[in-house]
Design an enzyme around this catalytic site. Structure first.
Site: not given
Ligand code: AMP
Length: 400
Positions: A7, A14, A92, A184, A211, A213, A243, A285, A335, A385
Site C-alpha cells: 500500500n 506499508k 492496493r 473501502h 467506520l 478514520n 472530513r 480521533d 465499528g 482488507e
Molecule cells: P481506522 O481508520 O479503522 O484505524 O479507525 C480509526 C478510528 O477508530 C479512530 O477514530 C479511533 O478512535 C477508532 N478506534 C480505533 N481503535 C479503537 C479502540 N480500540 N477503541 C475505540 N476506538 C478505536
C-alpha cells in the site's frame, strides 16, 4: 505460496506478507519518510521479532522495496529464504476510475493496465501518483514477479446507474468521468461475504458500516453492492475524523468567497479541518472525542450524535433501496471498537426489526450483537482488507 501486499503512499509504503496456504499474515511493516530521512518498522509476529522506526535512508520507493525484501529474507528478522519465494505482489489502489473495474494483472511497464491507472491521476492525484511510484519500485526490484492491482472502487461497480449517476449535465459527467465510485470496496466485500456465511443465505440484504478514520456505508444485496455513501471521492457520506462527509454543495462556493479560501486549498480544508475535528474542536480521533463528551463537552457530544444519526439514516435509506434488510455489519476502528456508536445508531429501530442486545454489544469478543428476537441480525466483523488483496492477487496471478 507467498503474496506480498503493498500500500504505497507518497512518502510511505506499508506491506504485509501472506502465506496463502494458510491465509496467514507472516510479516508486516512500514517504510516512512521515503525521499527524506527514512524510517523503517517491521514485524514477524510468529517469531516475536519487531523493529521499531529505525533510521534507514531510502531515497526512492524502489529503495524502500529493496529494504523490505532484505528484511523479509533475513535469517533473523525475516520469514522467507529468498525473494523468488514471493509468488505475486498485490497493490492496493484507491481509485480505479471507470477504467479499472476489477482486480487485474499488470501487463508490463508500457501496457494497458498502467496506462489506465495513469488516467486515474486526474481523479485521485496524490494517491494515484504514489501508487505508481510503489508499483514502479516493485517492478524494478522484482521484475519477474507478477504484479496485480486491487482497486478500492471495484466492489462498487455493480451499483445501478440510478445510484451512481449524479444529476449534473450528462455530457459533463461523461467528459470528466464524474460519478459515484465508492471506496473501502475490499472491506465491504470482505465483511459482507462473512455476514452471508454467518446468515447461511447467499441472497441476504446487508448494510455494511465501515467506520474508521474514513467511513463509508454500503448496501449489499445478494453479495453485490447496490449503493454506497462515498462518491466521486472519499469525501462524501457520513461525518469522518477530519472530513466533512456530504454537505449542501452550495456551502462550498459560499465559504470560498466569505473566508477567501482559494480552490487549491478548499479540498484540503474539507478533508482536514472538518468532521469530528471541526465540530468538536478536540480531535479527529473518536476516542478523544468520546472522552471529551464523557467529561461534558457539548460539541464533542454533538460530533457523536451526528455520526450515530447519519448511520441510522443510511441504514434506513438502504433498507428502503433493497426492499428489506437481513443484517447490519459494523467494522473498522470505530465499528469494531465503539459500542456506544453501535448502540446509539441502532437505537429506536425496532420498526425495522433491529434490536441490539446490550450485553453482547459490550462484549468485545461477540460477533452477533443483536438480540435473539431481533429480526435483523447485527454483526461486528473485523475487516481484513489486506487478505482480500492477497487472495485476489493470488487468483489473478494464477490465471493463464
Ligand atoms: P481506522 O481508520 O479503522 O484505524 O479507525 C480509526 C478510528 O477508530 C479512530 O477514530 C479511533 O478512535 C477508532 N478506534 C480505533 N481503535 C479503537 C479502540 N480500540 N477503541 C475505540 N476506538 C478505536
Amino acid at each position: 505460496m507467498f503474496v506480498l501486499v503493498v500500500n504505497a503512499g507518497s512518502s510511505s509504503l506499508k506491506y504485509q506478507l501472506f502465506d496463502m496456504d494458510r491465509s496467514e499474515m507472516l510479516a508486516k511493516g512500514l517504510c516512512e519518510r521515503i525521499g527524506t530521512d527514512g524510517l523503517f518498522s517491521h514485524q514477524v509476529p510468529s517469531k516475536g521479532v519487531e523493529i521499531k522506526k529505525i533510521a534507514a535512508p531510502m531515497p526512492t520507493h524502489a529503495d524502500a522495496v529493496s529494504l523490505l525484501v532484505k528484511y523479509l529474507t533475513d535469517p533473523v528478522y525475516g520469514c522467507i529464504r529468498e525473494m523468488s519465494e514471493i509468488s505475486a505482489v498485490g497493490h492496493r489502489i484507491v481509485h480505479g476510475g471507470p477504467w479499472l473495474i476489477d482486480s487485474v494483472r499488470i501487463d508490463g511497464p508500457d501496457g494497458k493496465v498502467l496506462s489506465d491507472l495513469r488516467k486515474c491521476v486526474d481523479l485521485a492525484p496524490l494517491h494515484t501518483k504514489a501508487h505508481l511510484q510503489g508499483i514502479e519500485g516493485c517492478m524494478q526490484v522484482m521484475p519477474d514477479v507478477p504484479q496485480v492491482l486491487v482497486m478500492d472502487t471495484a466492489f462498487h461497480q455493480t451499483m445501478p446507474k440510478k445510484a451512481y449517476f449524479y444529476p449534473l449535465p450528462y455530457e459533463i459527467c461523461e467528459k470528466y468521468a464524474i460519478r459515484r465510485y465508492g471506496f473501502h470496496g475490499t472491506s465491504h466485500r470482505y465483511v459482507s461475504g462473512k455476514a452471508l456465511e454467518l446468515l447461511g443465505n447467499p441472497n441476504a440484504k446487508i448494510v455494511t458500516c465501515h467506520l474508521g478514520n474514513g467511513s463509508s456505508i454500503s448496501a449489499v444485496n445478494a453479495g453485490k453492492c447496490v449503493d454506497t455513501s462515498m462518491g466521486f471521492t472519499p469525501l462524501d457520506g457520513v461525518i469522518m475524523g477530519s472530513r466533512c462527509g456530504g454537505i449542501d454543495p452550495a456551502i462550498v462556493p459560499f465559504l470560498m468567497e466569505k473566508e477567501h479560501i482559494p480552490v487549491s486549498e478548499m479540498g484540503d480544508w474539507m478533508n482536514k479541518k472538518c468532521g469530528f475535528l471541526g465540530v468538536s474542536g478536540v480531535s479527529s480521533d473518536l476516542r478523544d472525542v468520546g472522552a471529551a463528551a464523557e467529561a461534558g463537552d457539548e460539541r464533542a457530544r454533538l460530533s457523536l450524535d451526528i455520526l450515530a444519526y447519519q448511520i441510522k439514516k443510511y441504514v434506513g435509506a438502504y433498507a428502503a433501496a433493497m426492499n428489506g434488510l437481513d443484517a447490519v455489519v459494523f467494522t473498522a476502528g470505530i465499528g469494531e471498537n465503539n459500542p456506544d456508536i453501535r448502540r446509539e445508531s441502532m437505537a429506536d429501530m425496532e420498526f425495522l426489526g433491529i434490536r441490539i442486545d446490550p450485553v453482547r454489544n459490550a462484549d468485545r469478543s461477540a460477533t452477533r450483537i443483536s438480540a435473539d428476537d431481533s429480526r435483523v441480525q447485527v454483526f461486528v466483523i473485523p475487516t481484513n482488507e489486506e487478505l482480500v488483496i492477497a487472495s485476489d492477487t493470488l487468483r489473478i496471478s494464477q490465471q493463464k
